[in-house]
Design a protein around this motif. Structure first.
Motif, PDB file in Angstrom:
ATOM      1  N   ALA A 145      84.563 -13.361  58.755  1.00 36.73           N
ATOM      2  CA  ALA A 145      83.224 -13.776  59.371  1.00 36.73           C
ATOM      3  C   ALA A 145      83.245 -15.250  59.566  1.00 36.73           C
ATOM      4  O   ALA A 145      82.797 -15.816  60.924  1.00 36.73           O
ATOM      5  N   ASN A 146      83.601 -16.062  58.659  1.00 38.71           N
ATOM      6  CA  ASN A 146      83.395 -17.409  59.145  1.00 38.71           C
ATOM      7  C   ASN A 146      84.157 -17.996  60.264  1.00 38.71           C
ATOM      8  O   ASN A 146      84.126 -18.795  60.874  1.00 38.71           O
ATOM      9  N   ARG A 147      85.581 -17.412  60.106  1.00 34.06           N
ATOM     10  CA  ARG A 147      86.577 -17.686  61.128  1.00 34.06           C
ATOM     11  C   ARG A 147      86.131 -17.519  62.597  1.00 34.06           C
ATOM     12  O   ARG A 147      86.132 -18.185  63.397  1.00 34.06           O
ATOM     13  N   ILE A 148      85.486 -16.219  62.658  1.00 36.93           N
ATOM     14  CA  ILE A 148      85.136 -15.945  63.837  1.00 36.93           C
ATOM     15  C   ILE A 148      84.017 -16.536  64.428  1.00 36.93           C
ATOM     16  O   ILE A 148      83.953 -16.911  65.609  1.00 36.93           O
ATOM     17  N   PHE A 149      82.999 -17.035  63.544  1.00 38.54           N
ATOM     18  CA  PHE A 149      81.826 -17.749  63.816  1.00 38.54           C
ATOM     19  C   PHE A 149      82.280 -19.099  64.324  1.00 38.54           C
ATOM     20  O   PHE A 149      81.767 -19.547  65.320  1.00 38.54           O
ATOM     21  N   CYS A 170      77.641  -7.691  60.800  1.00 34.76           N
ATOM     22  CA  CYS A 170      76.847  -9.246  60.935  1.00 34.76           C
ATOM     23  C   CYS A 170      77.082  -9.636  62.447  1.00 34.76           C
ATOM     24  O   CYS A 170      76.249 -10.667  62.759  1.00 34.76           O
ATOM     25  N   PHE A 171      77.992  -9.412  63.162  1.00 33.30           N
ATOM     26  CA  PHE A 171      78.123  -9.758  64.528  1.00 33.30           C
ATOM     27  C   PHE A 171      77.641  -8.791  65.617  1.00 33.30           C
ATOM     28  O   PHE A 171      78.088  -8.997  66.870  1.00 33.30           O
ATOM     29  N   ASN A 172      77.098  -7.798  65.081  1.00 32.04           N
ATOM     30  CA  ASN A 172      76.746  -6.704  66.071  1.00 32.04           C
ATOM     31  C   ASN A 172      75.981  -7.254  67.321  1.00 32.04           C
ATOM     32  O   ASN A 172      76.139  -6.766  68.510  1.00 32.04           O
TER      33      ASN A 172
END
Length: 203
Positions: A122-126, A159-161
């Motif tokens: 999640a952190n990496r994608i953000f 969380c990215f929906n």
């Protein structure tokens, strides 16, 4: 083959064959004849050739149908691996492939089962796609960006929906119609249609 020189391999072979029983030699001749007939049977080659042609034709029909289905809806395009590849290539020409890459990263992220991996992914994608001034920042509004940032504190597969949905809508309304009108897709549909016409004319 004949040879008068002592120790000649051909001479040794001839002597060796001469010592074999006649029945063995006859059986060997019979086997050679049968093999020759099998290898030269024209219908065998025809059957193999026809089978491979049918398989190739089937694959071509499937890919032609798939190419034409991409214009039915954006969902049809995203369901197809070759469709995603073609769309990605098109987006590169517009320097906007990060939108599709983000969408694909979110799809992969949703399949993550480990909570530890979920948080790190999640952190990496953000950091790569969502935060302001990210290396491959996607075009989403400030509010969606902040909602996504808050979601990271307790990262779940959802969380990215919201950010993913906004990016998908942007691609569907903006890039997808241009892809359908692009020269590359038009060429693909022409080839797919001509293959379909060619198939019908041969039946």
């Amino acid at each position: 083959m004949s040879c008068w020189m002592p120790g000649c391999p051909a001479l040794s072979m001839c002597r060796g064959l001469a010592t074999l029983p006649i029945a063995c030699l006859e059986r060997a001749k019979d086997l050679k004849t049968r093999l020759g007939i099998l290898l030269h049977k024209p219908e065998l080659g025809h059957r193999i050739g026809t089978s491979s042609k049918l398989q190739l034709g089937s694959r071509q029909r499937d890919s032609s149908r798939e190419v034409l289905e991409w214009r039915e809806s954006f969902d049809q395009l995203l369901k197809s691996k070759s469709g995603v590849t073609a769309f990605h290539t098109f987006l590169k020409t517009e320097f906007s492939e990060e939108n599709l890459d983000f969408w694909l990263a979110c799809e992969d992220f949703k399949k993550t089962r480990s909570k530890t991996k979920l948080a790190s992914k999640a952190n990496r994608i953000f950091e790569e796609f969502v935060q302001s001034e990210a290396p491959r920042e996607v075009n989403i509004d400030h509010e969606t960006r902040e909602i996504t940032r808050k979601n990271l504190s307790g990262a779940t597969s959802a969380c990215f929906n919201e950010a993913q949905a906004k990016t998908r809508t942007l691609m569907e309304k903006d890039s997808y119609p241009r892809f359908l009108k692009s020269a590359s897709y038009q060429d693909m549909t022409k080839q797919a249609t001509s293959r379909g016409v060619s198939k019908r004319s041969h039946t």
